[in-house]
Design an enzyme around this catalytic site. Structure first.
Site, PDB file in Angstrom:
ATOM      1  N   TYR A 157       0.757  -1.233  -0.170  1.00  0.00           N
ATOM      2  CA  TYR A 157       0.003  -0.057   0.195  1.00  0.00           C
ATOM      3  C   TYR A 157       0.996   1.282  -0.080  1.00  0.00           C
ATOM      4  O   TYR A 157       0.718   2.001  -0.726  1.00  0.00           O
ATOM      5  CB  TYR A 157      -0.771   0.096   1.413  1.00  0.00           C
ATOM      6  CG  TYR A 157      -2.041   0.860   1.407  1.00  0.00           C
ATOM      7  CD1 TYR A 157      -3.131   0.659   0.674  1.00  0.00           C
ATOM      8  CD2 TYR A 157      -1.502   2.289   1.976  1.00  0.00           C
ATOM      9  CE1 TYR A 157      -4.290   1.891   0.955  1.00  0.00           C
ATOM     10  CE2 TYR A 157      -2.690   3.059   2.098  1.00  0.00           C
ATOM     11  CZ  TYR A 157      -4.048   3.058   1.379  1.00  0.00           C
ATOM     12  OH  TYR A 157      -4.927   4.142   1.623  1.00  0.00           O
ATOM     13  N   THR A 192     -14.134   5.325   7.141  1.00  0.00           N
ATOM     14  CA  THR A 192     -15.017   4.803   5.971  1.00  0.00           C
ATOM     15  C   THR A 192     -14.969   3.330   6.187  1.00  0.00           C
ATOM     16  O   THR A 192     -14.360   2.773   6.988  1.00  0.00           O
ATOM     17  CB  THR A 192     -14.211   5.362   4.719  1.00  0.00           C
ATOM     18  OG1 THR A 192     -13.104   4.230   4.638  1.00  0.00           O
ATOM     19  CG2 THR A 192     -13.857   6.569   4.495  1.00  0.00           C
TER      20      THR A 192
END
Ligand code: NAI
Length: 251
Positions: A157, A192
């Site tokens: 990532y 989120t």
């Protein structure tokens, strides 16, 4: 001052959830016709419904951004449906596995690079061609604070998001004189489903405390910055990386 996106066509990937959904909603509220693109077809349809209920204009497009043919078809869909493409937010992304580098699987690495990095190149490739046909445009690539600092356990990532900054700078130089601006946004940890689905409450509390502002960010706070960068108010801004991180990277 509100942004003015009337007569603009916008495309947002990963728009069924979280940050992308907030951006799609704001773009539509501020006048754009929006392609809500996501692999979650039901989620994309729900976002389109919300936009239409509020009086906006949007269409859903089901896509895996890791598939170059589907990306080409998405851009063609925008041009066919609304006549052009002016604005794009390359936002779809995944967290990937959590493991130290020696234990990180090759499959996990490849998937994160495909979805979080290669897709941004492929999206820009087709979006830029369409924006040149439209006479200009603006692109925001969704990076992360992890585009400029490391994070243990997330090597793929972190590498992908650093790569997004490089792609953004190189492409911005190529298209600056062609009336197309390209920037990157670096959110801190935002509340989120990407976080809530993968982390327990204690970990979320710990992560919130890593930000000097002492909380997680909100999708709407990322959307406000992203839509500003897409707007004509940001007409002298290109090739740059903009944090919205509660002070995380300043430490
Ligand atoms: P989310 O999980 O709420 O939404 C991501 C959306 O992308 C989902 O609707 C998902 O279906 C879609 N998606 C995933 N893979 C896809 C693929 N291959 N093709 C098409 N759609 C795909 O995540 P969130 O938090 O809204 O993240 C959006 C972006 O913001 C990502 O690029 C993420 O890396 C970035 N970001 C998120 C942060 C956070 O703390 N939530 C922090 C910094 C950056």
């Amino acid at each position: 001052m509100a942004n003015d996106f009337f007569n603009k066509v916008a495309l947002v990937t990963g728009a069924a959830s979280g940050i992308g959904a907030a951006i799609a909603n704001q773009l539509a509220r501020e006048g754009a016709k929006v392609i809500v693109a996501d692999m979650d077809a039901a989620g994309a349809a729900a976002v389109v419904h919300t936009i239409e209920q509020a009086g906006g204009v949007a269409a859903a497009f089901e896509i895996n951004v890791a598939d170059a043919g589907e990306v080409e078809a998405m851009v063609a869909f925008a041009e066919k449906t609304y006549g052009a493409l002016h604005l794009a937010v390359n936002n779809a992304g995944i967290g990937g596995p959590s493991a130290p580098t020696a234990d990180y699987s090759l499959e996990g690495w490849q998937k994160v690079i495909d979805v979080n990095l290669t897709s941004v190149f492929v999206c820009m490739k087709y979006e830029l061609a369409a924006m040149q046909r439209a006479g200009g445009g603006a692109i925001v690539n969704m990076a992360s604070i992890l585009g400029s600092v490391g994070f243990a356990g997330s090597v793929a990532y972190v590498a992908a998001k650093h790569g997004v900054l490089g792609l953004t700078q190189a492409a911005a130089l190529e298209y600056a004189a062609h009336n197309i601006r390209i920037t990157a946004v670096g959110p801190g940890f935002i509340d989120t489903p990407l976080l809530s689905k993968n982390l327990d409450a204690a970990t979320l509390k710990h992560i919130a405390g890593l930000h000097p502002i002492q909380r997680l960010g909100k999708s709407e706070e990322v959307s406000a910055l992203t839509c500003f960068l897409l707007s004509d108010q940001a007409s002298f801004i290109t090739g740059s990386y903009h944090l919205v991180d509660g002070g995380y990277v300043a430490q």
